[in-house]
Design a protein around this motif. Structure first.
Motif, PDB file in Angstrom:
ATOM      1  N   GLN A  21       0.743  -1.136   0.122  1.00 41.10           N
ATOM      2  CA  GLN A  21      -0.105  -0.128   0.033  1.00 41.10           C
ATOM      3  C   GLN A  21       1.069   1.175  -0.019  1.00 41.10           C
ATOM      4  N   SER A  22       2.039   1.176   0.494  1.00 38.00           N
ATOM      5  CA  SER A  22       2.988   2.324   0.794  1.00 38.00           C
ATOM      6  C   SER A  22       3.800   2.559  -0.468  1.00 38.00           C
ATOM      7  N   GLY A  23       3.735   1.724  -1.446  1.00 37.17           N
ATOM      8  CA  GLY A  23       4.329   1.591  -2.749  1.00 37.17           C
ATOM      9  C   GLY A  23       5.502   0.907  -2.546  1.00 37.17           C
ATOM     10  N   HIS A  24       6.068  -0.139  -1.882  1.00 35.66           N
ATOM     11  CA  HIS A  24       7.077  -0.997  -1.812  1.00 35.66           C
ATOM     12  C   HIS A  24       6.673  -2.440  -2.158  1.00 35.66           C
ATOM     13  N   ASP A  25       7.331  -3.096  -3.257  1.00 35.30           N
ATOM     14  CA  ASP A  25       7.007  -4.262  -3.579  1.00 35.30           C
ATOM     15  C   ASP A  25       7.171  -5.444  -2.463  1.00 35.30           C
ATOM     16  N   ALA A  26       6.722  -6.229  -1.948  1.00 36.87           N
ATOM     17  CA  ALA A  26       6.926  -7.171  -0.957  1.00 36.87           C
ATOM     18  C   ALA A  26       6.193  -8.419  -1.047  1.00 36.87           C
ATOM     19  N   ILE A  27       6.708  -9.649  -0.572  1.00 37.07           N
ATOM     20  CA  ILE A  27       5.971 -10.907  -0.476  1.00 37.07           C
ATOM     21  C   ILE A  27       6.188 -11.504   0.721  1.00 37.07           C
ATOM     22  N   SER A  28       5.092 -12.095   1.217  1.00 40.28           N
ATOM     23  CA  SER A  28       5.143 -12.908   2.469  1.00 40.28           C
ATOM     24  C   SER A  28       5.150 -14.460   2.440  1.00 40.28           C
ATOM     25  N   ASN A  46       9.080 -27.379  20.319  1.00 35.35           N
ATOM     26  CA  ASN A  46      10.535 -26.691  20.744  1.00 35.35           C
ATOM     27  C   ASN A  46      11.558 -27.127  19.644  1.00 35.35           C
ATOM     28  N   ALA A  47      11.309 -27.017  18.626  1.00 34.08           N
ATOM     29  CA  ALA A  47      12.171 -27.700  17.543  1.00 34.08           C
ATOM     30  C   ALA A  47      13.527 -26.548  17.357  1.00 34.08           C
ATOM     31  N   ARG A  48      14.367 -27.425  16.826  1.00 28.44           N
ATOM     32  CA  ARG A  48      15.424 -26.597  16.710  1.00 28.44           C
ATOM     33  C   ARG A  48      15.635 -26.507  14.785  1.00 28.44           C
ATOM     34  N   ILE A  49      16.233 -25.341  14.576  1.00 34.13           N
ATOM     35  CA  ILE A  49      16.596 -25.223  12.939  1.00 34.13           C
ATOM     36  C   ILE A  49      17.574 -25.877  12.561  1.00 34.13           C
ATOM     37  N   THR A  50      17.585 -26.986  11.567  1.00 32.17           N
ATOM     38  CA  THR A  50      18.614 -27.675  11.032  1.00 32.17           C
ATOM     39  C   THR A  50      19.142 -27.116   9.679  1.00 32.17           C
ATOM     40  N   ASN A  51      18.458 -26.344   9.093  1.00 35.03           N
ATOM     41  CA  ASN A  51      18.875 -25.847   7.785  1.00 35.03           C
ATOM     42  C   ASN A  51      17.925 -24.901   7.404  1.00 35.03           C
ATOM     43  N   ILE A  52      18.340 -23.884   6.207  1.00 32.90           N
ATOM     44  CA  ILE A  52      17.605 -23.070   5.843  1.00 32.90           C
ATOM     45  C   ILE A  52      17.907 -22.886   4.316  1.00 32.90           C
ATOM     46  N   HIS A  53      16.845 -23.309   3.630  1.00 33.70           N
ATOM     47  CA  HIS A  53      17.102 -23.290   1.805  1.00 33.70           C
ATOM     48  C   HIS A  53      16.966 -21.752   1.405  1.00 33.70           C
ATOM     49  N   THR A  54      17.795 -21.200   1.177  1.00 37.13           N
ATOM     50  CA  THR A  54      17.575 -19.701   0.854  1.00 37.13           C
ATOM     51  C   THR A  54      17.296 -19.258  -0.491  1.00 37.13           C
ATOM     52  N   GLU A  55      17.273 -20.199  -1.359  1.00 40.06           N
ATOM     53  CA  GLU A  55      17.168 -19.716  -2.989  1.00 40.06           C
ATOM     54  C   GLU A  55      15.991 -19.132  -3.199  1.00 40.06           C
ATOM     55  N   LYS A  56      14.659 -19.323  -2.236  1.00 45.21           N
ATOM     56  CA  LYS A  56      13.447 -18.387  -2.844  1.00 45.21           C
ATOM     57  C   LYS A  56      13.476 -17.173  -2.264  1.00 45.21           C
ATOM     58  N   MET A  57      14.094 -17.116  -0.895  1.00 43.90           N
ATOM     59  CA  MET A  57      14.255 -15.642  -0.578  1.00 43.90           C
ATOM     60  C   MET A  57      15.125 -14.728  -1.265  1.00 43.90           C
ATOM     61  N   LEU A  58      16.295 -15.434  -1.722  1.00 41.92           N
ATOM     62  CA  LEU A  58      17.200 -14.762  -2.456  1.00 41.92           C
ATOM     63  C   LEU A  58      16.782 -14.272  -3.827  1.00 41.92           C
ATOM     64  N   SER A  59      16.169 -15.250  -4.377  1.00 40.64           N
ATOM     65  CA  SER A  59      15.253 -14.826  -5.740  1.00 40.64           C
ATOM     66  C   SER A  59      14.379 -13.745  -5.659  1.00 40.64           C
ATOM     67  N   HIS A  60      13.789 -13.601  -4.602  1.00 33.63           N
ATOM     68  CA  HIS A  60      12.747 -12.517  -4.406  1.00 33.63           C
ATOM     69  C   HIS A  60      13.580 -11.009  -4.093  1.00 33.63           C
ATOM     70  N   LEU A  61      14.890 -11.270  -3.212  1.00 34.84           N
ATOM     71  CA  LEU A  61      15.434 -10.049  -2.727  1.00 34.84           C
ATOM     72  C   LEU A  61      16.075  -9.565  -4.225  1.00 34.84           C
ATOM     73  N   GLN A  62      16.574 -10.367  -5.035  1.00 31.82           N
ATOM     74  CA  GLN A  62      17.178  -9.874  -6.311  1.00 31.82           C
ATOM     75  C   GLN A  62      16.264  -9.194  -7.247  1.00 31.82           C
ATOM     76  N   SER A  63      14.791  -9.630  -6.921  1.00 34.72           N
ATOM     77  CA  SER A  63      13.675  -9.009  -7.864  1.00 34.72           C
ATOM     78  C   SER A  63      13.556  -7.603  -7.032  1.00 34.72           C
ATOM     79  N   GLY A  64      13.961  -7.400  -5.918  1.00 35.57           N
ATOM     80  CA  GLY A  64      13.867  -6.170  -5.597  1.00 35.57           C
ATOM     81  C   GLY A  64      12.637  -6.117  -4.413  1.00 35.57           C
ATOM     82  N   ARG A  65      12.218  -6.985  -3.954  1.00 30.49           N
ATOM     83  CA  ARG A  65      10.911  -7.186  -3.094  1.00 30.49           C
ATOM     84  C   ARG A  65      11.753  -7.228  -1.628  1.00 30.49           C
ATOM     85  N   VAL A  66      11.065  -6.796  -0.711  1.00 25.09           N
ATOM     86  CA  VAL A  66      11.066  -6.842   0.670  1.00 25.09           C
ATOM     87  C   VAL A  66      10.470  -8.320   1.193  1.00 25.09           C
TER      88      VAL A  66
END
Length: 414
Positions: free
Chosen positions: A87-94, A110-130
């Motif tokens: 709404q404020s003019g910034h591209d974003a995705i949840s 009470n799980a612990r993180i074992t891995n984070i697959h970053t491909e999707k987040m990096l793809s959207h960051l490279q597209s300029g999205r928050v």
């Protein structure tokens, strides 16, 4: 471009107005030319409300179903915040935790993180999205939704910062930094300009709610610069770093306290050599965390074993011990509730003997009985009656010169 990870807690996104305020803070960072990933908690008291609904149905809800229930809280926040940014003019995705690629071990609640697959987040960051990510949650390799335990959004944020090799991780909350103790309860609490990873880790483990312990652990292991900041006021917060750069002359840097502690005593353990390991191995297999431990030998050549746990784990702890009574070889179990743990923390304690003695002397002078004790190189913890928790924290805060005073007076402490 640098990647900046921002985390906003439940009170920071507790209303539509606050969500819009958070959106403006995110927009400011984006307009500085940085890529931004944002991790958020559920709005306000949403998680408490969901827990309450479950308790109305059953006193012992399935942990799997609780994860299914509680993970919905963050979904509301990520979608509303993304709408506010668009709404404020910034591209974003949840993204939910699992959509963002957060993989965890197969432990519900009470799980612990074992891995984070970053491909999707990096793809959207490279597209300029928050990129807006739901904190506190992930998914197992088998596709089961899990949650990371209370405060798990902090862990999500720091883990993502490590995985993305972010420049820094900013933790936005309803306080403007890390204080010498909880300012809501202790007059004279003072904001620290900086604190070491080790000191913050001890404070977090000992009840200081400003940061989740696993988040600090991640930050230390991966050397992620952290800053705890106010989501409302635009002021400098507290830097968490390898070595705190100020107030090095303070032996004690903070006082932490935590209520709802229970002492469990296992009587008549027959095998002094293997009895301890058997008890704690059994509890660990059931994901029950034990804190302070005291062992005592009896005249009958048996061992009595006391340990402290969170009050919420008492029912399950007693059930696990009873199920394994014959195998563990004890006579009976007793417990004492309505206790609290009060702790002093400071890296200066390593080279300054007598700090524990001073702590116990201060408590004795104020008629506060100590029931259990635990120490490490940089902390001393005492279990006391819960009714004395706030009093104990206050007198220790004053005794170790932590009350709000001029910086010049602090540095002249030694």
């Amino acid at each position: 471009m640098s990647i900046i990870v921002q985390k906003f807690g439940g009170t920071s996104v507790g209303s539509v107005e606050r969500i819009q305020n958070v959106a403006s803070r995110i927009a400011e960072e984006k307009e500085r030319g940085n890529d931004v990933v944002v991790v958020v908690s559920a709005m306000g008291k949403t998680t408490d409300t969901l827990v309450g609904l479950a308790r109305e149905i059953t006193s012992q809800p399935s942990k799997r179903e609780m994860d299914m229930l509680l993970s919905t809280g963050e979904q509301v926040t990520i979608s509303l915040l993304t709408m506010a940014l668009i709404q404020s003019g910034h591209d974003a995705i949840s993204f939910t935790g699992w959509q963002a690629g957060i993989e965890t071990e197969s432990v519900h609640s009470n799980a612990r993180i074992t891995n984070i697959h970053t491909e999707k987040m990096l793809s959207h960051l490279q597209s300029g999205r928050v990129v807006i990510v739901a904190g506190f949650q992930g998914m197992t390799e088998a596709g089961e939704i899990t949650t990371l335990g209370r405060g798990g959004s902090d862990t999500t944020a720091v883990a993502i910062a490590a995985a993305l090799k972010a420049e820094r991780c900013d933790i936005y909350t309803d306080v403007d930094g890390v204080y010498t103790t909880d300012p809501r309860y202790i007059n004279g609490a003072r904001k620290l300009p900086s604190i070491s990873y080790d000191e913050m880790l001890e404070l977090a483990n000992l009840g200081a709610g400003v940061l989740h312990p696993r988040a600090v652990e991640f930050a230390k292991n991966y050397q992620i610069p952290l800053e705890v900041r106010s989501s409302i006021e635009k002021v400098e917060g507290t830097y968490i770093e390898e070595e705190a750069s100020m107030e090095q002359n303070l032996i004690v840097r903070g006082v932490a306290f935590e209520g709802e502690i229970t002492r469990v005593t296992v009587f008549g353990l027959g095998n002094a050599l293997t009895g301890l390991s058997s008890v704690f191995t059994t509890l660990a297999k059931n994901h029950l965390n034990v804190d302070i431990i005291i062992q005592s030998q009896t005249d009958q050549n048996t061992t009595n074993l006391s340990f402290s746990i969170k009050e919420q784990d008492l029912e399950e702890t007693l059930a696990v011990l009873e199920r394994n009574k014959e195998q563990l070889g004890f006579t009976h179990v007793e417990n004492e509730s309505e206790l609290a743990k009060v702790s002093i923390v400071g890296s200066g304690m390593i080279s300054n003997p007598g700090v524990a003695a001073e702590m116990f002397e201060v408590l004795a002078q104020n008629d506060i009985v100590v029931k259990m004790v635990s120490t490490s190189e940089i902390k001393v913890s005492a279990v006391v009656d819960e009714k004395n928790m706030q009093k104990a924290a206050g007198v220790l805060h004053t005794a170790f010169n932590l009350d709000a005073v001029k910086m010049e007076e602090i540095t002249l402490y030694y």
